[in-house]
Design a protein around this motif. Structure first.
Motif, PDB file in Angstrom:
ATOM      1  N   ILE A   1       0.652  -1.119  -0.019  1.00 52.74           N
ATOM      2  CA  ILE A   1       0.098  -0.010   0.015  1.00 52.74           C
ATOM      3  C   ILE A   1       0.804   1.132  -0.092  1.00 52.74           C
ATOM      4  O   ILE A   1       0.551   2.149  -0.664  1.00 52.74           O
ATOM      5  N   THR A   2       1.847   1.007   1.013  1.00 55.69           N
ATOM      6  CA  THR A   2       2.764   2.395   0.953  1.00 55.69           C
ATOM      7  C   THR A   2       3.546   2.776  -0.335  1.00 55.69           C
ATOM      8  O   THR A   2       3.306   3.811  -0.906  1.00 55.69           O
ATOM      9  N   ILE A   3       4.014   1.709  -0.950  1.00 54.20           N
ATOM     10  CA  ILE A   3       4.797   2.066  -2.250  1.00 54.20           C
ATOM     11  C   ILE A   3       3.924   2.029  -3.478  1.00 54.20           C
ATOM     12  O   ILE A   3       4.457   3.135  -4.140  1.00 54.20           O
ATOM     13  N   ASN A   4       2.899   1.458  -3.552  1.00 54.52           N
ATOM     14  CA  ASN A   4       2.267   1.472  -4.858  1.00 54.52           C
ATOM     15  C   ASN A   4       1.051   2.422  -4.796  1.00 54.52           C
ATOM     16  O   ASN A   4       0.534   2.663  -5.718  1.00 54.52           O
TER      17      ASN A   4
ATOM     18  N   LEU B   1      -6.415  10.796   2.032  1.00 52.89           N
ATOM     19  CA  LEU B   1      -7.096  10.090   0.925  1.00 52.89           C
ATOM     20  C   LEU B   1      -7.497   8.578   1.504  1.00 52.89           C
ATOM     21  O   LEU B   1      -8.102   7.763   0.645  1.00 52.89           O
ATOM     22  N   ASN B   2      -7.302   8.390   2.716  1.00 52.02           N
ATOM     23  CA  ASN B   2      -7.865   7.237   3.112  1.00 52.02           C
ATOM     24  C   ASN B   2      -7.311   5.977   2.505  1.00 52.02           C
ATOM     25  O   ASN B   2      -8.060   5.184   2.301  1.00 52.02           O
ATOM     26  N   LEU B   3      -6.022   5.929   1.957  1.00 49.34           N
ATOM     27  CA  LEU B   3      -5.516   5.035   1.223  1.00 49.34           C
ATOM     28  C   LEU B   3      -4.986   3.494   2.193  1.00 49.34           C
ATOM     29  O   LEU B   3      -5.152   2.552   1.694  1.00 49.34           O
ATOM     30  N   TYR B   4      -4.937   3.954   3.408  1.00 50.09           N
ATOM     31  CA  TYR B   4      -4.686   2.804   4.378  1.00 50.09           C
ATOM     32  C   TYR B   4      -6.039   2.008   4.858  1.00 50.09           C
ATOM     33  O   TYR B   4      -6.110   1.124   5.654  1.00 50.09           O
ATOM     34  N   GLY B   5      -7.142   2.587   4.707  1.00 51.66           N
ATOM     35  CA  GLY B   5      -8.640   2.215   4.900  1.00 51.66           C
ATOM     36  C   GLY B   5      -8.960   2.192   6.402  1.00 51.66           C
ATOM     37  O   GLY B   5      -8.136   2.966   7.270  1.00 51.66           O
ATOM     38  N   ALA B   6      -9.896   1.681   6.624  1.00 50.12           N
ATOM     39  CA  ALA B   6     -10.405   1.459   7.850  1.00 50.12           C
ATOM     40  C   ALA B   6      -9.653   0.450   8.686  1.00 50.12           C
ATOM     41  O   ALA B   6      -8.634  -0.117   8.263  1.00 50.12           O
ATOM     42  N   ALA B   7     -10.105   0.475  10.201  1.00 49.54           N
ATOM     43  CA  ALA B   7      -9.344  -0.703  10.738  1.00 49.54           C
ATOM     44  C   ALA B   7      -9.508  -1.864  10.451  1.00 49.54           C
ATOM     45  O   ALA B   7     -10.687  -2.366   9.870  1.00 49.54           O
ATOM     46  N   GLU B   8      -8.557  -2.867  10.582  1.00 49.25           N
ATOM     47  CA  GLU B   8      -8.512  -4.088   9.967  1.00 49.25           C
ATOM     48  C   GLU B   8      -8.874  -5.298  11.091  1.00 49.25           C
ATOM     49  O   GLU B   8      -8.815  -4.574  12.214  1.00 49.25           O
ATOM     50  N   ASP B   9      -9.013  -6.407  10.929  1.00 50.92           N
ATOM     51  CA  ASP B   9      -9.479  -7.694  11.648  1.00 50.92           C
ATOM     52  C   ASP B   9      -8.164  -8.401  11.474  1.00 50.92           C
ATOM     53  O   ASP B   9      -7.831  -8.617  10.439  1.00 50.92           O
ATOM     54  N   ILE B  10      -7.780  -9.208  12.493  1.00 54.35           N
ATOM     55  CA  ILE B  10      -6.854 -10.367  12.457  1.00 54.35           C
ATOM     56  C   ILE B  10      -7.669 -11.522  12.522  1.00 54.35           C
ATOM     57  O   ILE B  10      -8.583 -11.965  13.512  1.00 54.35           O
TER      58      ILE B  10
ATOM     59  N   ALA C   1      -5.112  -0.953  13.067  1.00 55.03           N
ATOM     60  CA  ALA C   1      -4.921   0.302  12.286  1.00 55.03           C
ATOM     61  C   ALA C   1      -3.613   0.097  11.443  1.00 55.03           C
ATOM     62  O   ALA C   1      -2.564  -0.627  11.998  1.00 55.03           O
ATOM     63  N   LEU C   2      -3.491   0.735  10.487  1.00 59.75           N
ATOM     64  CA  LEU C   2      -2.125   0.960   9.358  1.00 59.75           C
ATOM     65  C   LEU C   2      -2.020   2.528   9.052  1.00 59.75           C
ATOM     66  O   LEU C   2      -2.918   2.888   9.305  1.00 59.75           O
ATOM     67  N   GLY C   3      -0.809   2.675   8.916  1.00 60.34           N
ATOM     68  CA  GLY C   3      -0.294   4.036   8.327  1.00 60.34           C
ATOM     69  C   GLY C   3       1.118   4.077   8.653  1.00 60.34           C
ATOM     70  O   GLY C   3       2.037   3.190   8.720  1.00 60.34           O
ATOM     71  N   LEU C   4       1.407   5.600   8.403  1.00 53.62           N
ATOM     72  CA  LEU C   4       2.946   5.885   8.935  1.00 53.62           C
ATOM     73  C   LEU C   4       2.858   6.626  10.269  1.00 53.62           C
ATOM     74  O   LEU C   4       1.941   7.567  10.448  1.00 53.62           O
TER      75      LEU C   4
END
Length: 314
Positions: free
Chosen positions: A70-73, A132-141, A294-297
């Motif tokens: 996600i980060t690179i592309n 831009l919400n590229l990392y999206g909402a919270a994920e589940d494992i 959560a995902l992001g920088l």
């Protein structure tokens, strides 16, 4: 005693049959009197200082992670960062080591980040805003099992299906390890201190007599913690458990081909989306075992930056 196979490369896993197949725009428009510095310090230089301070590098993790993809592309091109910024391929351990070193010296650093992770309790960090919400909402494992597991090991299957906990649970185990405890000892301590929670996992589950069971996992701290906790509980009901560390691709391939029995470290719907699509139909998705990721920088809070947009060099 849990049996562990650590640090398997993709090649060795194949041998085991695991692998199938700057600143905001306003600063540019501000009058010269409003820009810090002299005439020899133009607005453009001020706008790019964050990048210069970190050598235009974002410290990443292993290249197979969806977070890196996600980060690179997506993040770099969509925010117009691809010509200036570089995402350094690394690992969870190497990334946190770089973060620890920078934090202790109050130096700037930008890292790819996810929660739950012990670094958010160890350091004062903040996610950069993602307009831009590229990392999206919270994920589940999710817990992912091989096909046929319900017939071959019905009691383990039931335990896996009932396994679930909260971010503060896994962060507690990670914190114990980060403070120096052996991960097996930390898992055992958590189980002993959370009997009521563990009771919900093993409710109506019968004991077995030494049946072999293999859990696959990637070397992400939260996945290591979850795998060791579940492995400890499986052993408490009589399973002979082997924990096998692999990369993300071989982990999914191993479940799909039956070389591994299950994993409790599938991040969805974003991080492992490509693997989910690639092997769909060749595994059983038992659903979420943890909500609220959560995902992001992320950056230390002492850095004067709040948004991914602030990385743009005009």
């Amino acid at each position: 005693m849990l049996k562990k196979l650590l640090g398997l490369t993709t090649a060795s896993v194949l041998a085991l049959g695991l692998a199938a197949c700057g600143g905001e725009e306003a600063s540019q428009e501000a009058p010269a009197d409003d820009v810090e510095g002299t005439e020899e310090t133009p607005a453009e230089e001020t706008a790019s200082h964050v990048g210069e301070d970190v050598d235009f590098e974002i410290i990443g993790i292993d290249p197979g992670a969806g977070l890196m993809n996600i980060t690179i592309n997506q993040v770099l091109p969509e925010y117009g960062l691809e010509d200036d910024w570089n995402v350094v391929e690394s690992s969870d351990a190497a990334m946190t080591a770089a973060l620890k070193s920078a934090y202790e010296n109050e130096e700037p650093i930008i890292v790819t980040a996810w929660s739950p992770h012990w670094k958010f309790s160890e350091f004062e960090l903040k996610y950069l805003e993602d307009p831009l919400n590229l990392y999206g909402a919270a994920e589940d494992i999710h817990t992912i099992a091989r096909t046929g597991l319900d017939e071959d090991h019905p009691n383990a299957y039931q335990l896996l299906d009932q396994f679930g906990w909260e971010p503060d649970h896994v962060e507690y185990v990670m914190a114990l390890v980060n403070d120096g405890a052996n991960v097996e000892e930390a898992a055992e301590q958590f189980v002993s201190e959370n009997e009521e929670l563990v009771a919900t996992w093993i409710e109506s589950v019968e004991t077995v007599d030494g049946d072999n069971f293999t859990l696959l996992y990637v070397a992400w701290d939260e996945t290591v913690a979850a795998t060791n906790v579940l492995g400890h509980v499986l052993e408490s009901i009589g399973y002979d458990v082997t924990l096998t560390q692999v990369d993300a691709g071989p982990m999914w391939a191993g479940i799909a081909t039956g070389s591994g029995d299950a994993t409790v470290g599938a991040w969805l719907p974003t991080t492992h989306a490509d693997y989910y699509e690639q092997y769909e139909g060749d595994f059983i998705d038992l659903g979420s075992n943890l909500h609220g990721t959560a995902l992001g920088l992320a950056v230390p809070t002492y850095m004067d930056i709040d948004s991914i947009e602030d990385l743009v060099v005009e």
